[in-house]
Design a protein around this motif. Structure first.
Motif, mmCIF file in Angstrom:
data_model
loop_
_atom_site.group_PDB
_atom_site.id
_atom_site.type_symbol
_atom_site.label_atom_id
_atom_site.label_comp_id
_atom_site.label_asym_id
_atom_site.label_seq_id
_atom_site.Cartn_x
_atom_site.Cartn_y
_atom_site.Cartn_z
ATOM 1 N N UNK A 1 0.805 -1.168 -0.117
ATOM 2 C CA UNK A 1 -0.155 0.045 -0.001
ATOM 3 C C UNK A 1 1.026 1.290 0.196
ATOM 4 N N UNK A 2 2.112 1.155 0.896
ATOM 5 C CA UNK A 2 2.690 2.469 0.957
ATOM 6 C C UNK A 2 3.458 2.680 -0.689
ATOM 7 N N UNK A 3 3.739 1.587 -1.151
ATOM 8 C CA UNK A 3 4.422 1.677 -2.550
ATOM 9 C C UNK A 3 3.534 2.107 -3.675
ATOM 10 N N UNK A 4 2.222 1.516 -3.391
ATOM 11 C CA UNK A 4 1.144 2.089 -4.358
ATOM 12 C C UNK A 4 0.833 3.579 -4.235
ATOM 13 N N UNK A 5 0.661 4.052 -2.932
ATOM 14 C CA UNK A 5 0.326 5.515 -2.691
ATOM 15 C C UNK A 5 1.633 6.446 -3.217
ATOM 16 N N UNK A 6 2.779 5.942 -2.935
ATOM 17 C CA UNK A 6 3.894 7.006 -3.111
ATOM 18 C C UNK A 6 3.890 7.074 -4.708
ATOM 19 N N UNK A 7 3.585 6.027 -5.534
ATOM 20 C CA UNK A 7 3.769 6.169 -6.889
ATOM 21 C C UNK A 7 2.319 6.358 -7.635
ATOM 22 N N UNK A 8 1.494 6.459 -7.001
ATOM 23 C CA UNK A 8 0.250 6.846 -7.581
ATOM 24 C C UNK A 8 -0.107 5.606 -8.714
ATOM 25 N N UNK A 9 0.003 4.535 -8.242
ATOM 26 C CA UNK A 9 0.154 3.301 -9.191
ATOM 27 C C UNK A 9 -1.108 2.761 -9.603
ATOM 28 N N UNK A 10 -1.058 2.204 -10.720
ATOM 29 C CA UNK A 10 -2.295 1.335 -11.229
ATOM 30 C C UNK A 10 -1.525 0.094 -11.892
ATOM 31 N N UNK A 11 -2.118 -1.072 -11.568
ATOM 32 C CA UNK A 11 -1.661 -2.396 -12.262
ATOM 33 C C UNK A 11 -1.112 -3.135 -11.249
ATOM 34 N N UNK A 12 -0.724 -4.430 -11.786
ATOM 35 C CA UNK A 12 -0.117 -5.371 -10.666
ATOM 36 C C UNK A 12 1.452 -4.986 -10.276
ATOM 37 N N UNK A 13 1.662 -4.952 -9.092
ATOM 38 C CA UNK A 13 2.936 -4.914 -8.280
ATOM 39 C C UNK A 13 3.338 -6.094 -7.645
ATOM 40 N N UNK A 14 4.765 -6.557 -7.797
ATOM 41 C CA UNK A 14 4.923 -7.785 -6.969
ATOM 42 C C UNK A 14 6.088 -7.065 -6.191
ATOM 43 N N UNK A 15 6.160 -7.707 -4.957
ATOM 44 C CA UNK A 15 7.252 -7.421 -4.100
ATOM 45 C C UNK A 15 7.731 -8.570 -3.667
ATOM 46 N N UNK A 16 9.074 -8.932 -3.715
ATOM 47 C CA UNK A 16 9.579 -10.149 -3.193
ATOM 48 C C UNK A 16 10.431 -9.918 -1.836
ATOM 49 N N UNK A 17 10.029 -10.583 -0.945
ATOM 50 C CA UNK A 17 10.434 -10.519 0.349
ATOM 51 C C UNK A 17 11.097 -11.672 0.736
ATOM 52 N N UNK A 18 12.206 -11.401 1.957
ATOM 53 C CA UNK A 18 12.963 -12.540 2.409
ATOM 54 C C UNK A 18 12.516 -12.407 3.943
ATOM 55 N N UNK A 19 11.761 -13.584 4.286
ATOM 56 C CA UNK A 19 11.423 -13.910 5.758
ATOM 57 C C UNK A 19 12.604 -14.221 6.648
ATOM 58 N N UNK A 20 13.068 -13.374 7.592
ATOM 59 C CA UNK A 20 14.187 -13.713 8.310
ATOM 60 C C UNK A 20 13.829 -13.363 10.067
ATOM 61 N N UNK A 21 13.766 -14.109 10.783
ATOM 62 C CA UNK A 21 13.508 -14.144 12.248
ATOM 63 C C UNK A 21 12.063 -13.454 12.252
ATOM 64 N N UNK A 22 11.069 -14.195 11.320
ATOM 65 C CA UNK A 22 9.838 -13.755 11.256
ATOM 66 C C UNK A 22 9.558 -12.545 10.584
#
Ligand code: AMP
Length: 350
Positions: A219-240
């Motif tokens: 949501x933060x990325x969406x608002x900052x970029x006035x985004x429309x479309x699909x967005x993908x964020x790849x995460x590492x899960x480390x220590x939860x």
């Protein structure tokens, strides 16, 4: 994208530098390089919306097209942020989205100094044009510093701490033109040599809090970029915790399972979003496992004899390391996927 667009009433034209582009098998395709003004002009004629599923569309071509058509989405600014790993990670940092420690590196002295703060192991990546593990060098110990630098020097690079993650997760998120959002359940991804090999969705053992945390970052990325479309964020899960490794301002390989495994595919939702249609449900229908075919394609008949399998071959020329297709297995319970997944992986590895 073409296969998702026609049923919902869209007419599509593609742009690719190669005449044998996968999309050209099923849709009109303009062939040209991204600096070919004449081809871009022909391509843009009478189009209502232009979108992209390739992050390396040069910014000048994106701005040129954006000026020629009524609507270019996701916005060129989003593309520019995503194209540069340093810009991207700095953007995450500014939004309060956690990332692995990172710093720009312009010389071997910078690299030596940077390693004092990241420690070993660390990973050196080209800021631009890197994908599928290309343009990366792991620095495990002091003796490897010179080699790593020599491999990548000449390009602008970024140094990152190497995260000992528990697992990799990605969020496929969609935002419509009016700001409405929809999120697929987190996907668990398995890479080898920097290339996505297989994914499981929905990822097992994801708490509501973890899903919501990932969504709050999108949501933060969406608002900052006035985004429309699909967005993908790849995460590492480390220590939860979730650390953002990368974002793609497009549909994503880790979302291919949504074609059969979700109420609406990422491709249809991307088109709905950029065309101003209502978004479709992102609910998963049971469990899915997606396996990539990299470098070689298994015998289609051997894949198709598996129960609950969906085969997708892209019609690309085989090349080592090239993604040539994928198959998705669907089942109502994740434990029912284990055996067929193993069989499919065996077929995929030739
Ligand atoms: P990327 O091109 O940044 O998506 O990296 C491809 C893959 O390399 C990731 O999905 C990880 O498996 C691995 N990788 C990249 N960066 C890191 C890092 N900082 N720490 C640990 N593994 C990494």
């Amino acid at each position: 994208m073409a296969l998702a667009g026609y049923p919902i009433g869209l007419r599509l034209r593609f742009y690719d530098h190669a005449a044998d582009a996968p999309a050209a098998q099923v849709a009109e395709c303009t062939v040209g390089n991204f600096d070919d003004q004449e081809a871009l002009r022909r391509f843009a004629e009478r189009l209502d919306v232009v979108t992209y599923e390739f992050e390396n569309v040069p910014a000048p071509a994106a701005h040129d097209l954006a000026a020629r058509v009524p609507c270019f989405l996701p916005p060129p600014q989003a593309l520019e942020v995503a194209q540069d790993r340093l810009a991207q990670k700095s953007f995450f940092k500014a939004l309060g989205v956690p990332t692995p420690a990172f710093l720009p590196v312009n010389s071997i002295d910078d690299l030596q100094r940077g390693l004092e703060s990241t420690g070993f192991p660390a990973i050196l990546k080209t800021r631009r044009w890197g994908y599928d593990g290309k343009g990366q060098a792991i620095v495990r110990k002091a003796e490897e510093v010179t080699d790593a630098w020599n491999t990548l020097k000449g390009s602008m690079v970024i140094l990152e701490s190497f995260v000992q993650f528990e697992r990799e997760l990605s969020l496929i998120a969609a935002r419509g033109r009016k700001g409405e959002t929809a999120f697929y359940p987190l996907t668990e991804n398995h890479h080898r040599n920097g290339i996505l090999r297989w994914s499981i969705a929905p990822a097992n053992d994801v708490s509501t809090d973890l899903q919501q945390l990932a969504e709050s970052y999108a949501r933060k990325v969406f608002s900052a970029l006035n985004y429309a479309g699909v967005l993908t964020i790849e995460f590492f899960m480390a220590k939860g915790e979730l650390l953002a490794n990368e974002m793609a301002t497009r549909v994503h390989n880790s979302g291919h399972w949504t074609i059969e495994g979700a109420a609406t595919s990422q491709f249809e939702n991307h088109l709905r979003a950029v065309c101003g249609f209502p978004l479709g449900s992102t609910e998963a229908c049971g469990c899915s496992a997606m396996v990539n075919f990299i470098g070689t394609v298994p015998d289609p008949a051997a894949v198709l004899q598996m129960a609950g399998v969906h085969l997708h071959l892209y019609g690309k020329q085989p090349r080592p390391g090239r993604k040539l297709g994928h198959a998705t297995l669907c089942a109502s319970r994740s434990e029912d996927l284990a055996d067929p997944l193993q069989a499919l992986q065996k077929l995929a590895s030739g």
